[in-house]
Design a protein around this motif. Structure first.
Motif, PDB file in Angstrom:
ATOM      1  N   ASP A 151      26.333  -9.735   4.001  1.00 43.78           N
ATOM      2  CA  ASP A 151      25.252  -8.913   4.538  1.00 43.78           C
ATOM      3  C   ASP A 151      24.132  -8.769   3.517  1.00 43.78           C
ATOM      4  N   PHE A 152      22.916  -9.008   3.972  1.00 42.80           N
ATOM      5  CA  PHE A 152      21.734  -8.805   3.145  1.00 42.80           C
ATOM      6  C   PHE A 152      21.219  -7.396   3.403  1.00 42.80           C
ATOM      7  N   LEU A 153      21.119  -6.610   2.344  1.00 39.06           N
ATOM      8  CA  LEU A 153      20.688  -5.228   2.490  1.00 39.06           C
ATOM      9  C   LEU A 153      19.244  -5.166   2.997  1.00 39.06           C
ATOM     10  N   PRO A 154      18.892  -4.085   3.706  1.00 35.40           N
ATOM     11  CA  PRO A 154      17.530  -3.956   4.231  1.00 35.40           C
ATOM     12  C   PRO A 154      16.443  -4.095   3.180  1.00 35.40           C
ATOM     13  N   ILE A 155      16.697  -3.647   1.946  1.00 32.08           N
ATOM     14  CA  ILE A 155      15.680  -3.750   0.904  1.00 32.08           C
ATOM     15  C   ILE A 155      15.302  -5.203   0.659  1.00 32.08           C
ATOM     16  N   PHE A 156      16.269  -6.114   0.685  1.00 32.57           N
ATOM     17  CA  PHE A 156      15.972  -7.519   0.419  1.00 32.57           C
ATOM     18  C   PHE A 156      15.231  -8.154   1.591  1.00 32.57           C
ATOM     19  N   LYS A 157      15.595  -7.774   2.804  1.00 34.34           N
ATOM     20  CA  LYS A 157      14.877  -8.284   3.972  1.00 34.34           C
ATOM     21  C   LYS A 157      13.417  -7.818   3.936  1.00 34.34           C
ATOM     22  N   TRP A 158      13.229  -6.555   3.548  1.00 32.86           N
ATOM     23  CA  TRP A 158      11.867  -6.010   3.484  1.00 32.86           C
ATOM     24  C   TRP A 158      11.058  -6.694   2.393  1.00 32.86           C
ATOM     25  N   GLY A 180       0.793  -1.218   0.000  1.00 32.33           N
ATOM     26  CA  GLY A 180       0.000   0.000   0.000  1.00 32.33           C
ATOM     27  C   GLY A 180       0.826   1.269   0.000  1.00 32.33           C
ATOM     28  N   LEU A 181       2.037   1.202  -0.552  1.00 35.85           N
ATOM     29  CA  LEU A 181       2.928   2.355  -0.557  1.00 35.85           C
ATOM     30  C   LEU A 181       2.861   3.111  -1.879  1.00 35.85           C
ATOM     31  N   ASN A 182       3.060   4.413  -1.806  1.00 40.00           N
ATOM     32  CA  ASN A 182       3.299   5.230  -2.978  1.00 40.00           C
ATOM     33  C   ASN A 182       4.791   5.511  -3.077  1.00 40.00           C
ATOM     34  N   TYR A 183       5.241   5.896  -4.252  1.00 37.99           N
ATOM     35  CA  TYR A 183       6.676   6.066  -4.444  1.00 37.99           C
ATOM     36  C   TYR A 183       7.213   7.350  -3.826  1.00 37.99           C
ATOM     37  N   ASP A 184       6.320   8.229  -3.368  1.00 37.04           N
ATOM     38  CA  ASP A 184       6.778   9.410  -2.636  1.00 37.04           C
ATOM     39  C   ASP A 184       6.583   9.261  -1.133  1.00 37.04           C
ATOM     40  N   ASP A 185       6.224   8.050  -0.668  1.00 33.92           N
ATOM     41  CA  ASP A 185       6.152   7.763   0.766  1.00 33.92           C
ATOM     42  C   ASP A 185       7.548   7.525   1.320  1.00 33.92           C
ATOM     43  N   ASP A 186       7.684   7.683   2.643  1.00 34.03           N
ATOM     44  CA  ASP A 186       8.950   7.348   3.283  1.00 34.03           C
ATOM     45  C   ASP A 186       9.206   5.853   3.135  1.00 34.03           C
ATOM     46  N   ALA A 187      10.440   5.493   2.803  1.00 34.49           N
ATOM     47  CA  ALA A 187      10.781   4.086   2.575  1.00 34.49           C
ATOM     48  C   ALA A 187      10.988   3.365   3.902  1.00 34.49           C
ATOM     49  N   PRO A 188      10.233   2.319   4.184  1.00 31.49           N
ATOM     50  CA  PRO A 188      10.413   1.582   5.438  1.00 31.49           C
ATOM     51  C   PRO A 188      11.740   0.843   5.508  1.00 31.49           C
ATOM     52  N   PHE A 189      12.421   0.692   4.383  1.00 29.61           N
ATOM     53  CA  PHE A 189      13.689  -0.038   4.331  1.00 29.61           C
ATOM     54  C   PHE A 189      14.889   0.893   4.128  1.00 29.61           C
ATOM     55  N   ALA A 190      14.637   2.220   4.064  1.00 26.71           N
ATOM     56  CA  ALA A 190      15.726   3.174   3.819  1.00 26.71           C
ATOM     57  C   ALA A 190      15.400   4.488   4.528  1.00 26.71           C
ATOM     58  N   PRO A 191      15.726   4.601   5.814  1.00 28.47           N
ATOM     59  CA  PRO A 191      15.416   5.819   6.568  1.00 28.47           C
ATOM     60  C   PRO A 191      15.975   7.067   5.896  1.00 28.47           C
ATOM     61  N   GLY A 192      15.120   8.096   5.813  1.00 30.15           N
ATOM     62  CA  GLY A 192      15.535   9.356   5.223  1.00 30.15           C
ATOM     63  C   GLY A 192      15.343   9.434   3.720  1.00 30.15           C
ATOM     64  N   GLN A 193      14.849   8.352   3.098  1.00 33.68           N
ATOM     65  CA  GLN A 193      14.618   8.355   1.662  1.00 33.68           C
ATOM     66  C   GLN A 193      13.167   8.019   1.343  1.00 33.68           C
ATOM     67  N   LYS A 194      12.711   8.489   0.210  1.00 33.02           N
ATOM     68  CA  LYS A 194      11.405   8.104  -0.300  1.00 33.02           C
ATOM     69  C   LYS A 194      11.519   6.742  -0.984  1.00 33.02           C
ATOM     70  N   VAL A 195      10.384   6.069  -1.129  1.00 37.42           N
ATOM     71  CA  VAL A 195      10.386   4.743  -1.747  1.00 37.42           C
ATOM     72  C   VAL A 195      11.016   4.780  -3.133  1.00 37.42           C
ATOM     73  N   GLY A 196      10.565   5.713  -3.970  1.00 45.43           N
ATOM     74  CA  GLY A 196      11.086   5.793  -5.329  1.00 45.43           C
ATOM     75  C   GLY A 196      12.561   6.101  -5.363  1.00 45.43           C
ATOM     76  N   GLU A 197      12.993   7.037  -4.542  1.00 40.06           N
ATOM     77  CA  GLU A 197      14.408   7.411  -4.493  1.00 40.06           C
ATOM     78  C   GLU A 197      15.270   6.215  -4.107  1.00 40.06           C
ATOM     79  N   ALA A 198      14.852   5.486  -3.082  1.00 38.30           N
ATOM     80  CA  ALA A 198      15.637   4.338  -2.622  1.00 38.30           C
ATOM     81  C   ALA A 198      15.689   3.235  -3.671  1.00 38.30           C
TER      82      ALA A 198
END
Length: 357
Positions: free
Chosen positions: A278-285, A206-224
């Protein structure tokens, strides 16, 4: 001669003046990527490259072509276009270096329904940046404006890279043997494969690409998600030049399970331990949010490893040190084991635990 209805090409949706403006805008970008061997500049009917001037005596040419895939959809939705060009270059030049070849030149194909000069310039600026990172020249390309072929604001990209190696310096994996060590070079993120599944998980969450990324603090979903593909050319060529490397494997679509066998002898088995990197947070998410099984993760995504390097065990430490000197994050992630079946095999241990680290 006067046309009866007064129509022009621009009336049909093709703006020649916009195309010329784009060429003017990208000429300095292309010029900044020039290297030894380049003859001439943009604007001719063909691009010239002098292999002798580039320092080759008995070269074999190696060529690759690729695209960016549905990662472009993320760029459209995030309205961010300055990094997908890096992805475009990376996907081809990382394949070239697997053969032991140095990337020499790159050509791009940019197609859209209606040419937006500023947006296209951002894309080509990314291509030029990728070429700089790879040490190759952006020597030409094609811009196609095709009304009715693409949705408003969308475009497609393809890239073509040509490299060379001296005849005796090509890599084919034929010397890989039991007991060799596999080094893994960390990826920068998802790179440019698996984005159809990524977008499905984003939708499910249920995320939009301009939402805060739950897997990348300080970045938007699209940016990350638009973090560009890492280019491994200079570090890998240095390791190859040092005489350390038996094989490289670029981990693209198909992940570890399908790309590594492409560079192994028929009798080889690559044994990986997922606890070793190390598995990056994006892959864990992605795994947690999408409920994606470990085997599916391993054959869809790079899971944190963008390039594998196979070396003799007594060269592993020296190779790792050299790659680190060139800015890579390196882990010893596996070894070549005895034959485990017909054809080259891949075994990944502890993959299920990786998401808990």
């Amino acid at each position: 001669m006067t046309a009866r209805n007064g129509l022009t090409y621009k009336d049909s949706g093709v703006d020649i003046d916009a195309g010329n403006a784009l060429v003017d805008a990208i000429k300095p970008l292309a010029k900044a990527t020039s290297r030894s061997g380049v003859s001439g500049g943009l604007g001719g009917f063909g691009a010239l490259f002098d292999l002798k001037a580039a320092g080759y005596n008995d070269p074999v040419l190696v060529s690759c072509t690729d695209g960016v895939g549905t990662k472009l959809k993320v760029a459209f939705l995030a309205d961010k276009h300055d990094t997908v060009g890096i992805d475009l270059v990376a996907m081809s030049v990382n394949d070239l270096v697997v053969q032991g070849a140095e990337p020499l030149l790159f050509l791009d194909y940019f197609a859209t329904g209606k040419l937006a000069v500023d947006k296209a310039t951002d894309v080509v600026a990314g291509i030029a940046e990728g070429c700089k990172q790879a040490g190759c020249a952006l020597i030409g390309g094609e811009t196609a404006e095709m009304p009715g072929m693409y949705a408003d604001g969308e475009y497609d990209l393809a890239g073509f890279a040509v490299g060379a190696a001296e005849r005796g310096n090509l890599l084919d994996g034929s010397t890989v043997a039991e007991g060799d060590v596999i080094l893994g070079l960390a990826s920068s993120g998802v790179h440019s494969n698996g984005y159809s599944l990524v977008r499905k998980v984003v939708e499910k969450a249920g995320l939009n690409y301009d939402d805060d990324a739950p897997f990348a603090p300080g970045q938007k979903v699209g940016e990350a998600l638009l973090e560009p593909t890492k280019i491994y050319v200079k570090s890998c060529l240095a390791a190859h030049k040092a005489g350390y490397v038996k094989a490289f494997a670029h981990i693209t679509g198909g992940g570890l399970t399908e790309n590594v066998p492409r560079v192994l002898p028929e009798t080889a088995t690559a044994v990986f331990d997922a606890d070793c990197w190390d598995f990056l947070p994006i892959f864990k998410w992605l795994a947690a949010e999408g409920g994606i099984p470990s085997v599916e993760m391993a054959r869809t995504f790079n899971c944190g490893i963008g390039m594998c390097v196979v070396v003799a065990a007594d060269k592993a430490d020296a190779t790792e040190a050299l790659l680190r000197e060139h800015g890579e994050t390196v882990s010893q992630i596996g070894f070549i084991g005895p034959r485990a079946g017909d054809g080259p095999q891949v075994i990944i241990k502890n993959m299920g635990r990786a998401w808990e680290k």
